[in-house]
Design a protein around this motif. Sequence first.
Motif, PDB file in Angstrom:
ATOM      1  N   ALA A   3       0.836  -1.203   0.000  1.00 57.27           N
ATOM      2  CA  ALA A   3       0.000   0.000   0.000  1.00 57.27           C
ATOM      3  C   ALA A   3       0.871   1.253   0.000  1.00 57.27           C
ATOM      4  O   ALA A   3       0.568   2.229  -0.699  1.00 57.27           O
ATOM      5  CB  ALA A   3      -0.935  -0.008   1.210  1.00 57.27           C
ATOM      6  N   ALA A   4       1.952   1.231   0.752  1.00 54.55           N
ATOM      7  CA  ALA A   4       2.859   2.383   0.804  1.00 54.55           C
ATOM      8  C   ALA A   4       3.524   2.586  -0.550  1.00 54.55           C
ATOM      9  O   ALA A   4       3.659   3.726  -1.020  1.00 54.55           O
ATOM     10  CB  ALA A   4       3.901   2.195   1.903  1.00 54.55           C
ATOM     11  N   GLN A   5       3.919   1.508  -1.207  1.00 57.55           N
ATOM     12  CA  GLN A   5       4.545   1.624  -2.529  1.00 57.55           C
ATOM     13  C   GLN A   5       3.559   2.198  -3.547  1.00 57.55           C
ATOM     14  O   GLN A   5       3.937   3.029  -4.370  1.00 57.55           O
ATOM     15  CB  GLN A   5       5.072   0.271  -2.998  1.00 57.55           C
ATOM     16  CG  GLN A   5       6.351  -0.134  -2.303  1.00 57.55           C
ATOM     17  CD  GLN A   5       6.866  -1.459  -2.800  1.00 57.55           C
ATOM     18  OE1 GLN A   5       6.248  -2.498  -2.583  1.00 57.55           O
ATOM     19  NE2 GLN A   5       7.998  -1.428  -3.467  1.00 57.55           N
ATOM     20  N   LYS A   6       2.309   1.757  -3.474  1.00 56.08           N
ATOM     21  CA  LYS A   6       1.282   2.291  -4.378  1.00 56.08           C
ATOM     22  C   LYS A   6       1.079   3.779  -4.131  1.00 56.08           C
ATOM     23  O   LYS A   6       0.941   4.556  -5.071  1.00 56.08           O
ATOM     24  CB  LYS A   6      -0.029   1.532  -4.216  1.00 56.08           C
ATOM     25  CG  LYS A   6      -0.012   0.159  -4.847  1.00 56.08           C
ATOM     26  CD  LYS A   6      -1.358  -0.516  -4.717  1.00 56.08           C
ATOM     27  CE  LYS A   6      -1.307  -1.898  -5.341  1.00 56.08           C
ATOM     28  NZ  LYS A   6      -2.578  -2.607  -5.225  1.00 56.08           N
ATOM     29  N   GLN A  57       8.885   5.947   3.766  1.00 54.12           N
ATOM     30  CA  GLN A  57      10.345   5.956   3.636  1.00 54.12           C
ATOM     31  C   GLN A  57      10.865   4.558   3.327  1.00 54.12           C
ATOM     32  O   GLN A  57      11.776   4.395   2.502  1.00 54.12           O
ATOM     33  CB  GLN A  57      11.003   6.534   4.884  1.00 54.12           C
ATOM     34  CG  GLN A  57      12.487   6.795   4.676  1.00 54.12           C
ATOM     35  CD  GLN A  57      13.098   7.698   5.732  1.00 54.12           C
ATOM     36  OE1 GLN A  57      12.500   7.978   6.751  1.00 54.12           O
ATOM     37  NE2 GLN A  57      14.300   8.153   5.463  1.00 54.12           N
ATOM     38  N   ALA A  58      10.297   3.545   3.942  1.00 59.58           N
ATOM     39  CA  ALA A  58      10.705   2.161   3.651  1.00 59.58           C
ATOM     40  C   ALA A  58      10.368   1.789   2.209  1.00 59.58           C
ATOM     41  O   ALA A  58      11.164   1.129   1.527  1.00 59.58           O
ATOM     42  CB  ALA A  58      10.032   1.199   4.627  1.00 59.58           C
ATOM     43  N   ALA A  59       9.211   2.219   1.728  1.00 57.12           N
ATOM     44  CA  ALA A  59       8.821   1.940   0.345  1.00 57.12           C
ATOM     45  C   ALA A  59       9.763   2.650  -0.627  1.00 57.12           C
ATOM     46  O   ALA A  59      10.160   2.075  -1.644  1.00 57.12           O
ATOM     47  CB  ALA A  59       7.375   2.378   0.113  1.00 57.12           C
ATOM     48  N   LEU A  60      10.123   3.873  -0.317  1.00 56.16           N
ATOM     49  CA  LEU A  60      11.073   4.611  -1.162  1.00 56.16           C
ATOM     50  C   LEU A  60      12.417   3.904  -1.218  1.00 56.16           C
ATOM     51  O   LEU A  60      13.029   3.800  -2.278  1.00 56.16           O
ATOM     52  CB  LEU A  60      11.256   6.042  -0.641  1.00 56.16           C
ATOM     53  CG  LEU A  60      10.136   7.011  -0.965  1.00 56.16           C
ATOM     54  CD1 LEU A  60      10.222   8.232  -0.055  1.00 56.16           C
ATOM     55  CD2 LEU A  60      10.187   7.419  -2.433  1.00 56.16           C
ATOM     56  N   HIS A  61      12.860   3.404  -0.075  1.00 56.27           N
ATOM     57  CA  HIS A  61      14.139   2.681  -0.035  1.00 56.27           C
ATOM     58  C   HIS A  61      14.074   1.450  -0.925  1.00 56.27           C
ATOM     59  O   HIS A  61      15.000   1.171  -1.700  1.00 56.27           O
ATOM     60  CB  HIS A  61      14.485   2.298   1.407  1.00 56.27           C
ATOM     61  CG  HIS A  61      15.760   1.541   1.516  1.00 56.27           C
ATOM     62  ND1 HIS A  61      15.814   0.267   2.026  1.00 56.27           N
ATOM     63  CD2 HIS A  61      17.027   1.855   1.155  1.00 56.27           C
ATOM     64  CE1 HIS A  61      17.062  -0.164   1.983  1.00 56.27           C
ATOM     65  NE2 HIS A  61      17.817   0.774   1.454  1.00 56.27           N
ATOM     66  N   LYS A  62      12.965   0.727  -0.848  1.00 51.31           N
ATOM     67  CA  LYS A  62      12.814  -0.472  -1.669  1.00 51.31           C
ATOM     68  C   LYS A  62      12.771  -0.107  -3.158  1.00 51.31           C
ATOM     69  O   LYS A  62      13.339  -0.805  -3.995  1.00 51.31           O
ATOM     70  CB  LYS A  62      11.541  -1.217  -1.274  1.00 51.31           C
ATOM     71  CG  LYS A  62      11.370  -2.537  -1.984  1.00 51.31           C
ATOM     72  CD  LYS A  62      10.213  -3.335  -1.433  1.00 51.31           C
ATOM     73  CE  LYS A  62      10.145  -4.677  -2.145  1.00 51.31           C
ATOM     74  NZ  LYS A  62       9.036  -5.480  -1.665  1.00 51.31           N
ATOM     75  N   THR A  64      13.975   2.767  -4.689  1.00 47.64           N
ATOM     76  CA  THR A  64      15.093   3.550  -5.238  1.00 47.64           C
ATOM     77  C   THR A  64      16.459   3.120  -4.730  1.00 47.64           C
ATOM     78  O   THR A  64      17.470   3.528  -5.301  1.00 47.64           O
ATOM     79  CB  THR A  64      14.934   5.047  -4.892  1.00 47.64           C
ATOM     80  OG1 THR A  64      15.076   5.207  -3.465  1.00 47.64           O
ATOM     81  CG2 THR A  64      13.590   5.597  -5.355  1.00 47.64           C
ATOM     82  N   GLY A  65      16.493   2.365  -3.638  1.00 45.51           N
ATOM     83  CA  GLY A  65      17.759   2.020  -3.008  1.00 45.51           C
ATOM     84  C   GLY A  65      18.302   3.147  -2.148  1.00 45.51           C
ATOM     85  O   GLY A  65      19.354   3.011  -1.530  1.00 45.51           O
ATOM     86  N   GLN A  66      17.585   4.246  -2.089  1.00 43.83           N
ATOM     87  CA  GLN A  66      18.015   5.414  -1.301  1.00 43.83           C
ATOM     88  C   GLN A  66      17.273   5.416   0.030  1.00 43.83           C
ATOM     89  O   GLN A  66      16.038   5.416   0.047  1.00 43.83           O
ATOM     90  CB  GLN A  66      17.725   6.703  -2.079  1.00 43.83           C
ATOM     91  CG  GLN A  66      18.117   7.954  -1.333  1.00 43.83           C
ATOM     92  CD  GLN A  66      17.830   9.215  -2.126  1.00 43.83           C
ATOM     93  OE1 GLN A  66      17.992   9.242  -3.341  1.00 43.83           O
ATOM     94  NE2 GLN A  66      17.393  10.255  -1.442  1.00 43.83           N
ATOM     95  N   ARG A  67      18.017   5.469   1.108  1.00 42.34           N
ATOM     96  CA  ARG A  67      17.435   5.441   2.441  1.00 42.34           C
ATOM     97  C   ARG A  67      17.220   6.855   3.008  1.00 42.34           C
ATOM     98  O   ARG A  67      16.428   7.054   3.919  1.00 42.34           O
ATOM     99  CB  ARG A  67      18.366   4.644   3.371  1.00 42.34           C
ATOM    100  CG  ARG A  67      17.824   4.340   4.719  1.00 42.34           C
ATOM    101  CD  ARG A  67      18.815   3.555   5.570  1.00 42.34           C
ATOM    102  NE  ARG A  67      19.337   2.363   4.938  1.00 42.34           N
ATOM    103  CZ  ARG A  67      18.775   1.152   4.982  1.00 42.34           C
ATOM    104  NH1 ARG A  67      17.655   0.980   5.644  1.00 42.34           N
ATOM    105  NH2 ARG A  67      19.341   0.120   4.384  1.00 42.34           N
ATOM    106  N   THR A  68      17.950   7.835   2.467  1.00 43.80           N
ATOM    107  CA  THR A  68      17.969   9.174   3.050  1.00 43.80           C
ATOM    108  C   THR A  68      16.970  10.114   2.377  1.00 43.80           C
ATOM    109  O   THR A  68      16.435   9.832   1.310  1.00 43.80           O
ATOM    110  CB  THR A  68      19.373   9.786   2.913  1.00 43.80           C
ATOM    111  OG1 THR A  68      19.721   9.815   1.522  1.00 43.80           O
ATOM    112  CG2 THR A  68      20.400   8.978   3.678  1.00 43.80           C
ATOM    113  N   VAL A  69      16.739  11.244   3.031  1.00 41.60           N
ATOM    114  CA  VAL A  69      15.938  12.336   2.478  1.00 41.60           C
ATOM    115  C   VAL A  69      16.841  13.545   2.298  1.00 41.60           C
ATOM    116  O   VAL A  69      17.861  13.653   2.980  1.00 41.60           O
ATOM    117  CB  VAL A  69      14.739  12.687   3.406  1.00 41.60           C
ATOM    118  CG1 VAL A  69      13.719  11.578   3.404  1.00 41.60           C
ATOM    119  CG2 VAL A  69      15.175  13.012   4.823  1.00 41.60           C
ATOM    120  N   PRO A  70      16.497  14.416   1.369  1.00 37.56           N
ATOM    121  CA  PRO A  70      15.329  14.348   0.503  1.00 37.56           C
ATOM    122  C   PRO A  70      15.484  13.266  -0.562  1.00 37.56           C
ATOM    123  O   PRO A  70      16.592  12.880  -0.914  1.00 37.56           O
ATOM    124  CB  PRO A  70      15.287  15.728  -0.145  1.00 37.56           C
ATOM    125  CG  PRO A  70      16.723  16.145  -0.202  1.00 37.56           C
ATOM    126  CD  PRO A  70      17.333  15.593   1.058  1.00 37.56           C
TER     127      PRO A  70
END
Length: 108
Positions: A3-6, A57-62, A64-70
């Motif tokens: 759901a977060a990825q969507k 943030q966990a979905a973004l990491h999955k 993009t491979g990027q854990r940080t913001v922005p």
Amino acid sequence: MEAAQKKVQQMIDDNAVMVFSKSYCPYCNNTKRILEELNARYTAYELNQESDGDEIQAALHKMTGQRTVPNIFIGRVHIGGNSDLEAVVKNGKDGKRIEDLLSEAGAL
């Protein structure tokens, strides 16, 4: 997680420039300042102010491979973080100036 990825993908698809941010982060604030100086329309999702911020943030990491913001997207293309945006402003990306990327994305 699904759901977060969507939700992340929908925000990226719906916004010419999407910035996943944290309100207290100096790098995030610098990214928003750069975009404002370019008169770019952007949407910022402040992860620390949203109930699903950790999941996003966990979905973004999955994704993009990027854990940080922005975590920055222009025209649905992952740019990266603040230093990546600064490099695009300075040197362009794929032969295009930042203004070209923003214009093509509909952010100017």
